[in-house]
Design a protein around this motif. Sequence first.
Motif, PDB file in Angstrom:
ATOM      1  N   GLY A   1       0.662  -0.987   0.047  1.00 38.59           N
ATOM      2  CA  GLY A   1      -0.227  -0.448   0.172  1.00 38.59           C
ATOM      3  C   GLY A   1       0.679   1.448  -0.303  1.00 38.59           C
ATOM      4  O   GLY A   1       0.724   2.394  -0.873  1.00 38.59           O
ATOM      5  N   PHE A   2       1.920   1.648   0.880  1.00 31.05           N
ATOM      6  CA  PHE A   2       2.904   2.590   0.700  1.00 31.05           C
ATOM      7  C   PHE A   2       3.655   2.487  -0.562  1.00 31.05           C
ATOM      8  O   PHE A   2       3.028   3.581  -0.828  1.00 31.05           O
TER       9      PHE A   2
ATOM     10  N   MET B   1     -11.382   6.630   0.685  1.00 30.35           N
ATOM     11  CA  MET B   1     -10.816   5.582  -0.560  1.00 30.35           C
ATOM     12  C   MET B   1     -11.894   5.553  -1.639  1.00 30.35           C
ATOM     13  O   MET B   1     -11.593   4.748  -2.778  1.00 30.35           O
ATOM     14  N   THR B   2     -12.728   5.960  -1.336  1.00 20.98           N
ATOM     15  CA  THR B   2     -13.994   5.385  -2.644  1.00 20.98           C
ATOM     16  C   THR B   2     -14.942   6.634  -2.294  1.00 20.98           C
ATOM     17  O   THR B   2     -15.129   7.538  -1.564  1.00 20.98           O
ATOM     18  N   VAL B   3     -15.715   6.411  -3.772  1.00 21.98           N
ATOM     19  CA  VAL B   3     -17.112   7.233  -4.068  1.00 21.98           C
ATOM     20  C   VAL B   3     -18.111   7.021  -3.233  1.00 21.98           C
ATOM     21  O   VAL B   3     -18.149   8.366  -2.307  1.00 21.98           O
ATOM     22  N   ALA B   4     -18.305   6.033  -2.971  1.00 22.80           N
ATOM     23  CA  ALA B   4     -19.377   5.797  -1.738  1.00 22.80           C
ATOM     24  C   ALA B   4     -19.039   6.386  -0.105  1.00 22.80           C
ATOM     25  O   ALA B   4     -19.944   7.212  -0.077  1.00 22.80           O
ATOM     26  N   ASP B   5     -17.900   6.029  -0.150  1.00 22.14           N
ATOM     27  CA  ASP B   5     -17.669   6.566   1.002  1.00 22.14           C
ATOM     28  C   ASP B   5     -18.187   8.118   1.263  1.00 22.14           C
ATOM     29  O   ASP B   5     -18.033   9.044   2.125  1.00 22.14           O
TER      30      ASP B   5
ATOM     31  N   VAL C   1     -10.120  13.643   3.170  1.00 23.05           N
ATOM     32  CA  VAL C   1      -8.648  13.583   3.554  1.00 23.05           C
ATOM     33  C   VAL C   1      -8.869  12.334   2.531  1.00 23.05           C
ATOM     34  O   VAL C   1      -9.345  11.724   3.285  1.00 23.05           O
ATOM     35  N   VAL C   2      -8.747  11.799   1.076  1.00 23.83           N
ATOM     36  CA  VAL C   2      -8.219  10.938   0.294  1.00 23.83           C
ATOM     37  C   VAL C   2      -6.632  10.080   0.720  1.00 23.83           C
ATOM     38  O   VAL C   2      -6.126  10.811   0.596  1.00 23.83           O
ATOM     39  N   SER C   3      -6.950   8.866   1.902  1.00 24.05           N
ATOM     40  CA  SER C   3      -5.901   8.409   1.904  1.00 24.05           C
ATOM     41  C   SER C   3      -5.838   7.364   2.577  1.00 24.05           C
ATOM     42  O   SER C   3      -7.072   6.502   2.448  1.00 24.05           O
ATOM     43  N   ASN C   4      -5.012   6.486   2.233  1.00 21.52           N
ATOM     44  CA  ASN C   4      -4.396   5.514   3.205  1.00 21.52           C
ATOM     45  C   ASN C   4      -3.972   4.583   4.112  1.00 21.52           C
ATOM     46  O   ASN C   4      -3.807   4.081   4.526  1.00 21.52           O
TER      47      ASN C   4
ATOM     48  N   HIS D   1      -2.374  -3.342   0.212  1.00 22.57           N
ATOM     49  CA  HIS D   1      -2.551  -4.472  -0.703  1.00 22.57           C
ATOM     50  C   HIS D   1      -3.892  -3.009  -1.381  1.00 22.57           C
ATOM     51  O   HIS D   1      -4.359  -3.693  -1.807  1.00 22.57           O
ATOM     52  N   THR D   2      -3.758  -1.884  -0.759  1.00 20.53           N
ATOM     53  CA  THR D   2      -4.862  -0.967  -1.457  1.00 20.53           C
ATOM     54  C   THR D   2      -4.161  -0.335  -2.409  1.00 20.53           C
ATOM     55  O   THR D   2      -2.940  -0.444  -2.802  1.00 20.53           O
ATOM     56  N   LEU D   3      -5.059   0.296  -2.551  1.00 28.53           N
ATOM     57  CA  LEU D   3      -4.956   1.237  -4.376  1.00 28.53           C
ATOM     58  C   LEU D   3      -3.883   2.064  -3.776  1.00 28.53           C
ATOM     59  O   LEU D   3      -3.909   2.139  -2.883  1.00 28.53           O
TER      60      LEU D   3
END
Length: 340
Positions: free
Chosen positions: A44-45, A215-219, A232-235, A243-245
Amino acid sequence: MDLQEVREKAREVLKGICRVCVVCDGRNCPTGVPGIGGAGTGEGFRRNIASLARWKLNLRVLHPRKIQDTTFELFGHKLSFPILGGAIAGAKVNFGGRLDEREIARALVLGAKAAGTVALTGDGPDPEVFAAGLAAIREADGWGIPVIKPRSNKEIIKRIREAEKTGALAVAIDVDAAGLFNMTRVGQVVEPKTAEDIIEIARSTSLPLILKGIMTVADAKVALASGAVGIVVSNHGGRALDHTLGTADVLPGIAAAVKGRLMVLVDGGIRSGVDVLKMLALGADAVLVGRPLFIAACGGGPQGVKMQLEALAQELTVAMRLTGCGALQDISSEVICNVM
């Protein structure tokens, strides 16, 4: 003191924890979580870096925009540039106790203020983490944004009341910390939040509410409908779920869905002013920078943070000039292209 000297000092302080690599992409991190690396395999990093790198810039120099204006307004407050300090905390757990929690928070908050921008502060299982951030914000006359873990609503609202007393500009919840083991292993609840939970929290305060970890449009749509004024778009820097985008993968879709109705911030893999320009072109209103400012804080305190932020801003100014942009509103998808 220059930035090279700051980095050399940080390398000494962080020996065995962070190598202060020339290219900070997670491939050579000696530690994961706890530490400064990514969760699990660190994919993910690394994905944050890779997803941003696949975007290239369209060089354009035949244009009339000879002066670049990087000023940015955040909830009615004018900043010198759209680059904020991300929340870095957990000195005892992540940095082996070599650094003092209050020293880190103070460096980030005061360094950001001196540079004309604002920093976020952290939260954690040790009460000192949140308290250190509040102390720094108080010293900065409210010029900071505390981040609260997704605890029970009762505990979140309790901490919001403490934040209000500092005069903080806003308050944030890092909802992507809902599964962090460093909280659950000591019996402190962190949990996913429902729309109803967010509505209750938003209504409990007059401070602008930011949800970090979208990290999603739904959220993003839930955040918008529930009373948040920013996301904040953030993982979580790749530190919450393996294994996130990457954030640059998902930012365009999220921005298209809610920009103009929510303040859209983004973090993850931003290492230069060129990276800042890319994120703005992908739809962000502003960015958060984490690891580079943490290194600057370790090696140079508030002055190191100020220098690093100003260097990023200068790089952004040059990148704007060389892509035909005079002001932030000129930055659009036309300045980038995807060649991968």
